[in-house]
Design a protein around this motif. Structure first.
Motif, short mmCIF file in Angstrom:
data_model
loop_
_atom_site.label_atom_id
_atom_site.label_comp_id
_atom_site.label_asym_id
_atom_site.label_seq_id
_atom_site.Cartn_x
_atom_site.Cartn_y
_atom_site.Cartn_z
N THR A 185 39.64 51.78 30.83
CA THR A 185 40.77 52.96 30.73
C THR A 185 41.19 53.17 32.24
OG1 THR A 185 39.72 53.43 28.70
CG2 THR A 185 41.22 55.10 29.93
N ALA A 186 40.11 53.32 33.03
CA ALA A 186 40.57 53.70 34.42
C ALA A 186 41.09 52.56 35.10
CB ALA A 186 39.13 53.96 35.26
N MET A 187 40.61 51.33 34.87
CA MET A 187 41.26 50.20 35.99
C MET A 187 42.18 49.21 35.32
SD MET A 187 39.31 51.40 38.31
CE MET A 187 39.71 50.09 39.60
N LEU A 188 42.42 49.16 34.17
CA LEU A 188 43.27 48.36 33.59
C LEU A 188 45.15 48.42 34.03
CD1 LEU A 188 43.89 45.81 31.96
CD2 LEU A 188 44.14 47.37 29.75
N PRO A 189 45.38 49.82 34.28
CA PRO A 189 46.35 49.99 34.73
C PRO A 189 46.86 49.43 36.12
CG PRO A 189 45.92 51.99 33.55
CD PRO A 189 44.69 50.85 33.51
N LEU A 190 45.83 49.62 36.98
CA LEU A 190 45.86 49.02 38.26
C LEU A 190 45.97 47.35 38.26
CD1 LEU A 190 43.67 51.11 40.72
CD2 LEU A 190 46.24 50.36 41.13
N TYR A 191 45.23 46.74 37.48
CA TYR A 191 45.17 45.45 37.26
C TYR A 191 46.30 45.02 36.99
CZ TYR A 191 39.97 44.50 37.91
OH TYR A 191 38.77 44.52 38.40
N ARG A 192 47.13 45.61 35.83
CA ARG A 192 48.40 45.14 35.50
C ARG A 192 49.24 45.43 36.73
NH1 ARG A 192 48.25 47.96 29.63
NH2 ARG A 192 47.14 46.45 28.44
N LYS A 193 49.42 46.38 37.22
CA LYS A 193 50.32 46.72 38.26
C LYS A 193 50.31 45.72 39.42
CE LYS A 193 53.26 49.58 40.62
NZ LYS A 193 54.45 50.18 40.09
N LEU A 194 49.04 45.30 39.77
CA LEU A 194 48.85 44.36 40.83
C LEU A 194 49.03 43.09 40.48
CD1 LEU A 194 46.05 46.15 42.81
CD2 LEU A 194 48.52 46.39 43.17
N GLY A 195 48.86 42.73 39.22
CA GLY A 195 48.77 41.30 38.87
C GLY A 195 47.40 40.61 38.92
N ILE A 196 46.19 41.33 39.11
CA ILE A 196 45.00 40.70 39.03
C ILE A 196 44.66 40.10 37.76
CG2 ILE A 196 42.47 41.33 39.51
CD1 ILE A 196 43.31 43.69 41.14
N ARG A 197 43.94 39.15 37.87
CA ARG A 197 43.62 38.46 36.60
C ARG A 197 42.81 39.36 35.63
NH1 ARG A 197 40.38 33.11 38.56
NH2 ARG A 197 39.95 34.91 40.21
N PRO A 198 43.19 39.67 34.54
CA PRO A 198 42.45 40.61 33.49
C PRO A 198 40.89 39.97 33.32
CG PRO A 198 44.04 39.32 32.33
CD PRO A 198 44.42 39.12 33.86
N MET A 199 40.65 38.87 33.56
CA MET A 199 39.40 38.33 33.09
C MET A 199 38.44 38.92 34.12
SD MET A 199 37.53 36.13 31.56
CE MET A 199 38.47 34.89 30.88
N ILE A 200 38.78 39.30 35.27
CA ILE A 200 38.01 39.80 36.30
C ILE A 200 37.66 41.21 35.82
CG2 ILE A 200 37.67 40.66 38.43
CD1 ILE A 200 39.47 38.43 39.38
N LEU A 201 38.39 42.09 35.04
CA LEU A 201 37.97 43.29 34.68
C LEU A 201 37.11 43.20 33.38
CD1 LEU A 201 38.65 46.21 34.39
CD2 LEU A 201 40.75 46.01 33.37
N ALA A 202 37.09 42.16 32.83
CA ALA A 202 36.01 41.92 31.67
C ALA A 202 34.70 41.50 32.52
CB ALA A 202 36.27 40.52 30.62
N VAL A 203 34.94 40.73 33.45
CA VAL A 203 33.51 40.16 33.97
C VAL A 203 32.71 41.15 34.68
CG1 VAL A 203 32.39 38.86 35.83
CG2 VAL A 203 34.50 38.03 34.14
N MET A 204 33.25 42.01 35.54
CA MET A 204 32.63 42.82 36.46
C MET A 204 31.81 44.01 35.71
SD MET A 204 33.21 41.59 39.08
CE MET A 204 31.85 42.59 39.90
N PRO A 205 32.40 44.75 34.63
CA PRO A 205 31.57 45.73 33.85
C PRO A 205 30.39 44.97 33.07
CG PRO A 205 33.94 46.03 33.42
CD PRO A 205 33.71 44.77 34.00
N MET A 206 30.38 43.82 32.70
CA MET A 206 29.78 43.08 32.01
C MET A 206 28.34 42.77 32.98
SD MET A 206 31.60 40.49 29.51
CE MET A 206 30.45 39.81 28.31
N LEU A 207 28.70 42.44 34.00
CA LEU A 207 27.27 41.95 35.09
C LEU A 207 27.04 43.33 35.51
CD1 LEU A 207 29.42 39.57 37.70
CD2 LEU A 207 27.66 39.16 35.78
N ALA A 208 27.50 44.44 35.64
CA ALA A 208 27.24 45.49 36.03
C ALA A 208 26.04 46.24 34.85
CB ALA A 208 28.02 46.83 36.21
N LEU A 209 26.77 46.15 33.61
CA LEU A 209 26.02 46.55 32.62
C LEU A 209 24.60 45.64 32.39
CD1 LEU A 209 25.84 48.50 30.06
CD2 LEU A 209 26.90 46.71 28.83
N GLY A 210 24.57 44.53 32.78
CA GLY A 210 23.32 43.70 32.50
C GLY A 210 22.43 43.97 33.39
#
Length: 441
Positions: free
Chosen positions: A123-148
């Motif tokens: 919720t916090a970061m997806l708007p920024l990812y869309r605005k900058l064109g960052i690969r959405p896959m990375i937004l899926a990866v980072m929370p999963m690694l942190a939660l692990g």
């Protein structure tokens, strides 16, 4: 015969929950009772069940009030200023955005809940990812690694299961692993930097006006209904109490590390203070408890059901017979290396099996087998949680489907992309555990 019945009981339990024939809660209660009857312990079953429940009661109480406490902190908006600050700091730099994502996910994951971690971070970061064109896959990866990594907290699930089945407390299992978890988080930040530099090279740095940043920080993600903030949730926020809530949470964490009070009593006291200060009205207090009751009940009922499973497994002496049999299968040259073997095998075990099947069915057997070689069962308990970075990728881990749906990425592609990074997280933590003596070689 007892060993055979014990292995058969574990196998039946694992089959029933993995094939979805029974829920884990029902299987934990019914399966051991049936096998105790088959073994001829009919008149002693009640005492065995009660003995197991008594041993895990402190863990159940701790989990109950930990879930309620962090639920109140989320309701009160403890992490809201952090979200806005991160968005303001990272601005239009992809590297900073991705590192900020990792930091945010790590802090939110303190509550040990995957769904909450994923919802708040996306919720916090997806708007920024869309605005900058960052690969959405990375937004899926980072929370999963942190939660692990953060899923290894006592209230996250796996550690609580280990403590309940081995009848140990936080100082035995969790506290020694804290430096290892810090190393795991450091690795997650390194991965964030690697991916961030790749995206910075691909996209460059975009200048975003401050007014646009403010709008992005408050922007809602419309991918799912769950992420939409309503007037009701906004009314629950307590911005004037942010420092009080932060200090209370910090004091709780210090108390956890120092064992100033027993953990269950610390969470009970902290929850009572948090609820009264943030929601002094009686009706509000009832509503907050009711809002988190379902999550608390689901977790705590599972722990008490596990007490029945381990109580029967222990009191019938099945687990002793199983351990003796297992020891006879292990070459003497490998017996002394069991903590390392458990740490390495915990990765595939927790990926292909549910945490319930692994921690309630396999870990007690491994701990008893290791004891025959003079290895402290606590080492086996610590080793068994080091594979958690792989567990959050498991098809059995439901929260990831919410994450993938919110971000809008393919499940199979996500698995391929993240697997090597998650494997690296576990390897780093295992290496640190060996170097610091958390587990022996």
């Amino acid at each position: 015969m007892l060993a055979l019945l014990g292995f058969l009981m574990v196998a039946v339990f694992m089959y029933l929950i993995m094939s979805r024939r029974l829920s884990a809660l029902v299987a934990l209660i019914v399966v051991p009772v049936v096998f105790a009857l088959i073994s001829g312990f009919g008149t002693e079953i009640g005492d065995m069940m009660l003995a197991g429940i008594k041993k895990i009661a402190p863990t159940g109480i701790m989990l109950l009030f930990a879930i309620l406490y962090f639920g109140v902190m989320m309701d009160a908006g403890l992490f809201d200023p952090l979200i806005k600050k991160i968005v303001k700091i990272v601005k239009g730099d992809p590297l900073k955005v991705i590192v900020g994502t990792a930091i945010l996910a790590t802090l939110v994951a303190l509550d040990g809940d995957g769904t909450t971690t994923y919802m708040i971070t996306v919720t916090a970061m997806l708007p920024l990812y869309r605005k900058l064109g960052i690969r959405p896959m990375i937004l899926a990866v980072m929370p999963m690694l942190a939660l692990g990594v953060m899923n290894m907290t006592p209230w996250g699930g796996p550690t609580a299961r280990v403590m309940s089945v081995l009848h140990m407390d936080v100082s035995d299992i969790f506290v020694p692993v804290i430096p290892v978890m810090i190393g795991g988080i450091a690795w997650v930040m390194i991965v964030a930097c690697i991916l961030g530099k790749q995206e910075r090279k691909r996209l460059g740095i975009m200048e975003i006006p401050d007014e646009d940043l403010q709008s992005l920080a408050g922007q809602e993600v419309a991918a799912t209904d769950e992420t939409a903030e309503t007037a009701e949730t906004a009314a629950l926020k307590r911005p004037r109490l942010i420092w009080f809530n932060l200090l209370l949470t910090a004091a709780l964490m210090v108390g956890l590390i120092t064992s100033f009070l027993p953990l269950p009593t610390m969470f009970m006291l902290a929850f009572a203070i948090a609820l009264f200060i943030n929601y002094p009205k009686m009706q509000d207090q009832k509503e907050r408890i009711a809002a988190h009751a379902a999550n608390a009940l689901a977790t705590v009922s599972m722990v008490f059901a596990a007490g029945i499973f381990t109580g029967i497994l222990t009191e019938t002496k099945m687990i002793d017979a199983m351990a003796s049999t297992l020891v006879s299968w292990i070459p003497d040259s490998l017996g002394s290396h069991m903590p390392l073997l458990v740490a390495l095998t915990s990765m595939p075990f927790t990926y292909f099996m549910s945490n319930d099947a692994y921690y309630f069915g396999i870990v007690p057997i491994l701990a008893n087998a290791a004891a025959a070689y003079g290895i402290d069962p606590a080492e086996i308990g610590r080793a068994s949680i080091l594979g958690q970075p792989l567990h959050v990728l498991s098809p059995l881990f439901a929260a990831q489907y919410l994450l993938i749906g919110m971000v809008g990425v393919d499940y199979a592609e996500t698995q391929k992309f993240i697997l090597k990074w998650a494997f690296g997280t576990s390897i780093v933590m295992i290496a640190l555990a060996l170097l610091t003596g958390v587990i022996s070689f």
